[in-house]
Scaffold this active site. Sequence first.
Site, PDB file in Angstrom:
ATOM      1  N   LYS A 108      33.433   0.959  -0.975  1.00  0.00           N
ATOM      2  CA  LYS A 108      32.686   1.845  -1.817  1.00  0.00           C
ATOM      3  C   LYS A 108      32.633   1.847  -3.166  1.00  0.00           C
ATOM      4  CE  LYS A 108      29.291   4.726  -0.213  1.00  0.00           C
ATOM      5  NZ  LYS A 108      28.660   4.967   0.926  1.00  0.00           N
TER       6      LYS A 108
HETATM    7  P1  NAD Z   1      19.525   9.669  -2.325  1.00  0.00           P
HETATM    8  O1  NAD Z   1      19.943   9.621  -3.640  1.00  0.00           O
HETATM    9  O2  NAD Z   1      18.293   8.844  -2.029  1.00  0.00           O
HETATM   10  O3  NAD Z   1      19.161  11.066  -1.876  1.00  0.00           O
HETATM   11  C1  NAD Z   1      19.963  11.983  -1.940  1.00  0.00           C
HETATM   12  C2  NAD Z   1      19.153  13.478  -1.681  1.00  0.00           C
HETATM   13  O4  NAD Z   1      20.154  14.501  -1.540  1.00  0.00           O
HETATM   14  C3  NAD Z   1      18.215  13.945  -2.975  1.00  0.00           C
HETATM   15  O5  NAD Z   1      17.020  14.577  -2.575  1.00  0.00           O
HETATM   16  C4  NAD Z   1      18.954  14.711  -3.610  1.00  0.00           C
HETATM   17  O6  NAD Z   1      18.292  15.860  -4.714  1.00  0.00           O
HETATM   18  C5  NAD Z   1      19.519  15.565  -2.503  1.00  0.00           C
HETATM   19  N1  NAD Z   1      21.016  16.101  -2.988  1.00  0.00           N
HETATM   20  C6  NAD Z   1      22.053  15.690  -3.602  1.00  0.00           C
HETATM   21  N2  NAD Z   1      23.123  16.373  -3.962  1.00  0.00           N
HETATM   22  C7  NAD Z   1      22.710  17.616  -2.993  1.00  0.00           C
HETATM   23  C8  NAD Z   1      23.166  19.059  -2.699  1.00  0.00           C
HETATM   24  N3  NAD Z   1      24.454  19.112  -3.252  1.00  0.00           N
HETATM   25  N4  NAD Z   1      22.483  19.972  -2.045  1.00  0.00           N
HETATM   26  C9  NAD Z   1      21.220  19.478  -1.538  1.00  0.00           C
HETATM   27  N5  NAD Z   1      20.796  18.393  -1.822  1.00  0.00           N
HETATM   28  C10 NAD Z   1      21.150  17.536  -2.714  1.00  0.00           C
HETATM   29  O7  NAD Z   1      20.822   9.318  -1.579  1.00  0.00           O
HETATM   30  P2  NAD Z   1      20.708   8.603  -0.108  1.00  0.00           P
HETATM   31  O8  NAD Z   1      20.726   7.357  -0.291  1.00  0.00           O
HETATM   32  O9  NAD Z   1      19.598   9.283   0.742  1.00  0.00           O
HETATM   33  O10 NAD Z   1      22.204   9.349   0.477  1.00  0.00           O
HETATM   34  C11 NAD Z   1      22.367  10.533   0.832  1.00  0.00           C
HETATM   35  C12 NAD Z   1      23.638  10.664   1.921  1.00  0.00           C
HETATM   36  O11 NAD Z   1      23.535   9.787   2.858  1.00  0.00           O
HETATM   37  C13 NAD Z   1      24.899  10.267   1.006  1.00  0.00           C
HETATM   38  O12 NAD Z   1      25.750  11.013   1.614  1.00  0.00           O
HETATM   39  C14 NAD Z   1      25.038   8.790   1.336  1.00  0.00           C
HETATM   40  O13 NAD Z   1      26.303   8.273   1.160  1.00  0.00           O
HETATM   41  C15 NAD Z   1      24.533   8.705   2.959  1.00  0.00           C
HETATM   42  N6  NAD Z   1      24.221   7.525   3.453  1.00  0.00           N
HETATM   43  C16 NAD Z   1      23.317   6.503   2.537  1.00  0.00           C
HETATM   44  C17 NAD Z   1      22.988   5.432   3.211  1.00  0.00           C
HETATM   45  C18 NAD Z   1      21.946   4.651   2.506  1.00  0.00           C
HETATM   46  O14 NAD Z   1      21.463   3.524   3.031  1.00  0.00           O
HETATM   47  N7  NAD Z   1      21.073   5.121   1.339  1.00  0.00           N
HETATM   48  C19 NAD Z   1      23.399   5.073   4.309  1.00  0.00           C
HETATM   49  C20 NAD Z   1      24.536   5.661   4.891  1.00  0.00           C
HETATM   50  C21 NAD Z   1      24.777   7.001   4.583  1.00  0.00           C
END
Ligand code: NAD
Length: 419
Positions: A108
């Site tokens: 990561k």
């Molecule tokens: P992103 O930046 O596209 O979206 C994150 C969303 O969460 C946004 O809408 C943001 O406003 C909101 N957010 C952030 N902090 C917050 C909080 N404290 N309370 C409420 N809302 C909050 O990110 P993403 O890629 O969608 O990732 C989201 C989660 O999924 C993370 O934990 C990431 O590690 C995990 N994840 C992502 C992927 C991927 O392919 N992008 C894969 C596996 C896991």
Amino acid sequence: MNHNTDTNPLEIVSRQIDAVNEILQLPADEIAILKKPHRTLEVNFPVVMDDGHIEVFTGFRVQHSLVRGPAKGGIRYSPDVTREEVQALATWMTFKCAVVNLPYGGAKGGVIVDVTKLSERELERLTRRFTSEIGIIIGPDSDIPAPDMNTNAKIMGWMMDTYSMNKGYSIPGVVTGKPIELDGSLGRAAATGRGVSIVLNEFMKLKKQDLSRMRVAVQGYGNVGRWAARLIAALGGKVVAVSDIKGGIHNPDGLDLNDVENWVNEHKFLAGYPKARSISNAELLATECDVLVPAATEAVINRENAHTVQARFIIEGANGPTTPDAEDILVKKGTTIIPDILANAGGVIVSYFEWVQNIMTFFWDEDDINAKLTQALQRAFRDVEAIHEQYPGITYRQAAYVLALSRETKARRMRGIYP
Ligand code: NAD
């Protein structure tokens, strides 16, 4: 977030490993190896800002394990990034890749930065400099980054270009989640959310529950949350609430997701959306619903608020959204949690497909990719379910960890300890 013993990310990982070892009974030295990330690179690097002044940023790239193949994992941009958070996320990547049986270890990365304060040019300069800094350990054969919070396909394109410029030729396989035009994969953008919907569907079929009768609340309206909401709705689920970092919206009759999406495309955030009631993130987690999808960040469901959760099922789109104390409270209430390392593995699976396509320079169509993704997740779900049945009374997280830790430690034993 100020961390306590319940919310400290490395503490969470450690407690999860210990809880599983009550079942697996691995020797203490093997547990010690699993708890320590293999490599942590910290970089402090200057970036020239648009007004000419220089700012120094701190970033990390952590490789937790290289036992089952090259390391794989996303890059996060956030003011909340810490060394410990990145180390915990890298550890979860090792376990996730093992659960879905990809030939990868876990990694990561993260940079401590508030992207809302950067111009587009500053974001590009920061990304290119950070890529050069971690260029000493990433590469298509060693460690392959991907998007995570606040990073996206455009940023992956800059990373691929920077790495390639430093080497002198094009190396698309160094990152995944790239734009399609730069040898990205069809289906990657939707893959994590699609994976959440596939795993949820498998679970509901197994439990003979009708997804079309379920009310669903989704926290986080970014890459994962948006696609998860849309694709769960496509399977018949009624999405009654969604939220982003500023707060959420709620309509007990179901949200019109196309309309919500148009609003967010125009206004960036959900705030002000006129056709639903505004709610806070605390209210979202406590919404009256059947399925809760935390898809934002870690430790949002913790010992302070777990008792407010009404959902019967939690499917973790985010990494590490439920703390161990919260899980104890929820399990006692009868809530079933489908853990992150299974539920959100769709992203890394299609990242793997992208990497394979890059290595072969031969590309598959989207139907083919989605079919392969479905197959991979159905297989992983069956493997986890078999362990869940084998050990009555364990949680789905423990079952997924039993599978992951056994695969990881078996491979390590076969390799032996060098020298
Ligand atoms: P992103 O930046 O596209 O979206 C994150 C969303 O969460 C946004 O809408 C943001 O406003 C909101 N957010 C952030 N902090 C917050 C909080 N404290 N309370 C409420 N809302 C909050 O990110 P993403 O890629 O969608 O990732 C989201 C989660 O999924 C993370 O934990 C990431 O590690 C995990 N994840 C992502 C992927 C991927 O392919 N992008 C894969 C596996 C896991």
